[in-house]
Design an enzyme around this catalytic site. Structure first.
Site, short mmCIF file in Angstrom:
data_model
loop_
_atom_site.label_atom_id
_atom_site.label_comp_id
_atom_site.label_asym_id
_atom_site.label_seq_id
_atom_site.Cartn_x
_atom_site.Cartn_y
_atom_site.Cartn_z
N LYS A 293 0.85 -1.18 0.00
CA LYS A 293 0.00 0.00 0.00
C LYS A 293 0.89 1.24 0.00
CE LYS A 293 -4.18 1.82 2.18
NZ LYS A 293 -5.27 1.55 3.15
N GLU A 381 -19.09 -5.54 9.97
CA GLU A 381 -19.98 -4.76 10.83
C GLU A 381 -21.05 -5.61 11.50
OE1 GLU A 381 -17.98 -2.09 7.97
OE2 GLU A 381 -19.13 -3.96 7.73
N ARG A 409 -25.05 -2.25 7.10
CA ARG A 409 -24.75 -3.66 6.90
C ARG A 409 -25.03 -4.50 8.15
NH1 ARG A 409 -19.82 -3.51 3.10
NH2 ARG A 409 -18.60 -4.48 4.72
#
Length: 644
Positions: A293, A381, A409
């Site tokens: 990243k 979640e 969610r």
């Protein structure tokens, strides 16, 4: 590197131009694309490190596959800046995340190259599988089913999401030729966590073995020996043999999904070779690529979390441009994080839960001091809520912090696992309301309308930081059951945010100023703005001349504080006293505070004229928060016109 010297990138408007290059020039193109992203994002802030990490993969995908006819489905759309630049949007990329400009995430309404909406994580495999099955069921764009390729690109921790596993499970049993690319950078926004991330970190498959197996499968297929039933049997035999030799299980091949990797995701020529080998292979397969990243920009490589969305910065020195915040109010999230640690020190039953957002929600403050009492569950979640419910069932008091848009969610989990049993879970909803440049996938629009209808649930939204601290204190006291506290992104209104922790009586609002002509009912920090607007209206009235003076309405202002239960004593006072009511909320107008007030007035025989201000029945585009409020009709000028 100045954009004028981008010798290759300047020649590419669409992937068809990219495919004219010899493969030997692709590394140079990747360098140019990476520099272009750096130059754009340093002055027009957005998501940064994730897109740098997939430059080589992006180039390779559009080089090998016939996009947009072939489908590339991105997961976690903040990886896709390079994709946007290569697909006809480079000239407009300086409008990224601005009102009426390039959208912050891939969106089919913007480009045919954006095959699916992807603002949230873990949906790529399911969506791509649906496209792969559709390709098998009918011809599309004049192509036969066998010619259309579908690729799902999943990464940035999204493989920890439950939907990703549901997609994998279905892909293993549904006829398809889906290619799943796992962009494995060991990160989400913060460092990725959980068993899957540790498994991927340790997963190592011999490259020579993969090469020999691939050649053998192609030979068997060419001889007609590899029909679908035999292929599955051979895969099962290979899996057993490889597990015995390597003493290592492969979860993907256990699902009958061919696994290849891991490989270096920054070797663009090798990625092209792998994609060419895999694209016509029958059956579901997964290509595992290791990436970094922030690749190619050292500050981002060294601090990927900070550089996920760094704001403006100097591309040469890496210095981020920041304002002097010493005399500004704290961010709501930081008040939450510091208050949570304060409460946890007082109450040993308190624990913290976050779905991959410890830094974003400031739960990292408690995590640093009490690591054994904070749980980062990854991008999950629904699990975060049910996990919290399990702890609450046996005596703990979980503070489960979820961004508003992502809490959608976990809706079933909130109802089924928390509310029905009235468990004392404190759900802190961060980023409530309009969020600015991240746009419609990230607005905290629906939480108030969705959650106020659930039995056993208390729902509150503090007007300022003092109220947030007091509500957090109240929520952890015995006897309250499920307790939702909602607050927005960004700074509050109080520089001196610390205050004594005191209980607020549940279901009580407060009258901030009296009046006789119109009652304004607000919930949350928008009440601070309304107070300023009323002051401005009064000042304008006082400074007007006798000739143009029209008596300003005498405006009462009530901070409702609780959406559920409503303060019925306050509402009865308003219903008896006022013929005109204005409700203002930073959420959808339909179903929220205004609707609740209308329902109560009707049920109790009051018939005032009620004007409801909030988000319309439409998805609000990206832009600044002030621009979005103007679109929605509750910016300062709009509120003034309503109240005059």
């Amino acid at each position: 590197m100045d954009s004028k010297v981008f010798k290759l990138l300047n020649k590419i408007k669409y992937p068809s131009d990219l495919r004219k290059l010899p493969v030997e020039q692709l590394p140079e193109l990747c360098d140019e694309l990476r520099q272009d992203i750096i130059q754009e994002v340093c002055v027009n802030p957005g998501h940064f490190a994730s897109s740098l990490g997939v430059v080589e993969l992006t180039v390779a995908l559009h080089y090998v596959f016939d996009t947009p006819s072939d489908r590339i489905v991105w997961d976690v759309g903040h990886q896709a800046y390079g994709h946007k630049i290569l697909t006809g949007r480079r000239e407009r990329f300086n409008t990224n995340r601005k009102l009426h400009g390039i959208r912050p995430f891939p969106c089919p309404e913007e480009s045919e190259y954006d095959t699916f909406t992807c603002g949230h994580a873990s949906n790529s495999i399911s969506a791509a599988l649906g496209m792969a099955v559709a390709a098998e069921r009918r011809n599309a764009d004049g192509k036969t089913a066998a010619e259309r390729h579908v690729v799902a690109v999943i990464g940035d921790g999204a493989m920890s999401g439950g939907l990703a596993f549901e997609g994998l499970n279905n892909a293993s049993s549904t006829p398809n030729n889906l290619l799943i690319i796992l962009n494995d950078n060991d990160m989400s926004i913060d460092r990725a966590v959980g068993g899957m991330e540790q498994y991927l970190l340790n997963l190592d498959t011999n490259a020579t073995y993969n090469k020999l197996r691939f050649k053998a499968s192609r030979w068997l297929h060419s001889k007609g020996y590899l029909n679908d039933d035999r292929r599955k049997g051979i895969i099962r035999f290979n899996n057993a043999l490889k597990s015995a030799l390597s003493h290592q299980q492969n979860i993907f091949e256990g699902l009958n999904i061919r696994y290849f990797g891991p490989f270096d995701g920054h070797d663009v020529k090798n990625v092209v070779r792998l994609l060419n080998q895999l694209k016509d292979m029958k059956g579901p397969k997964l290509l595992h690529l290791h990436t970094t990243k922030g690749k190619g920009y050292k500050p981002a490589e060294q601090q990927a979390t900070v550089w996920h969305a760094p704001g403006m910065f100097d591309p040469v020195t890496g210095l981020r441009k920041s304002e002097d915040t010493a005399h500004l109010p704290q961010k709501f999230q930081d008040v939450f994080g510091n208050t949570l640690l304060e409460l946890a020190r007082q109450n040993p039953s308190i624990v913290g839960v976050t779905p991959a957002m410890p830094t974003g929600c400031s739960m990292n403050i408690m995590m640093k001091s009490m690591p054994e009492r904070v749980f980062d569950v990854g991008i999950a979640e629904g699990h975060a809520v049910t996990f919290s419910a399990g702890m609450a069932k046996d005596g703990l008091i979980p503070f489960c912090n979820i961004y508003s848009a992502f809490s959608q969610r976990a809706y079933d989990n909130i109802i089924h696992d928390v509310a029905i049993s009235a468990l004392p879970v404190v759900i802190c909803i961060d980023r409530g309301g309009l969020v600015g440049p991240d746009g419609p996938t990230h607005h905290g629009a629906f939480d108030m309308a969705a959650l106020r209808i659930i039995p056993n649930l208390t729902f509150a939204s503090p007007m300022d930081e003092h109220e947030l601290r007091k509500l957090m204190y109240t929520a952890q006291l015995p006897g309250h059951g499920p307790f939702v506290i909602r607050y927005p992104r960004g700074r509050g209104s109080l520089v001196d945010w610390q205050c004594p922790l005191e209980e607020i009586a549940v279901g009580t609002g407060r009258k901030l100023r009296d009046g006789s002509d119109v009652a304004v009912l607000t919930i949350g920090p928008i009440g601070v703005e309304v107070e300023k607007i009323i002051d401005e209206l009064q000042a304008e009235d006082a400074s007007s001349t006798p000739d143009d003076r029209r008596p300003a309405p005498r405006i009462a202002h009530y901070d409702m504080r609780f959406l559920k239960p409503l303060d019925e004593q306050l509402l009865e006072e308003v219903g008896r006293k006022f013929k005109r009511i204005v409700t203002i909320e930073d959420g959808v107008r339909n179903g929220g505070l205004g609707t609740a007030v209308l329902e109560w007035m009707n049920d109790h025989g009051f018939t005032p004229q009620v004007t409801r201000l909030g988000m319309p029945d439409a998805f609000v585009e990206h832009g600044t928060i002030e621009e979005q409020k103007r679109i929605c009709g509750y910016d300062n000028d709009s509120i003034k016109q309503i109240l005059k």
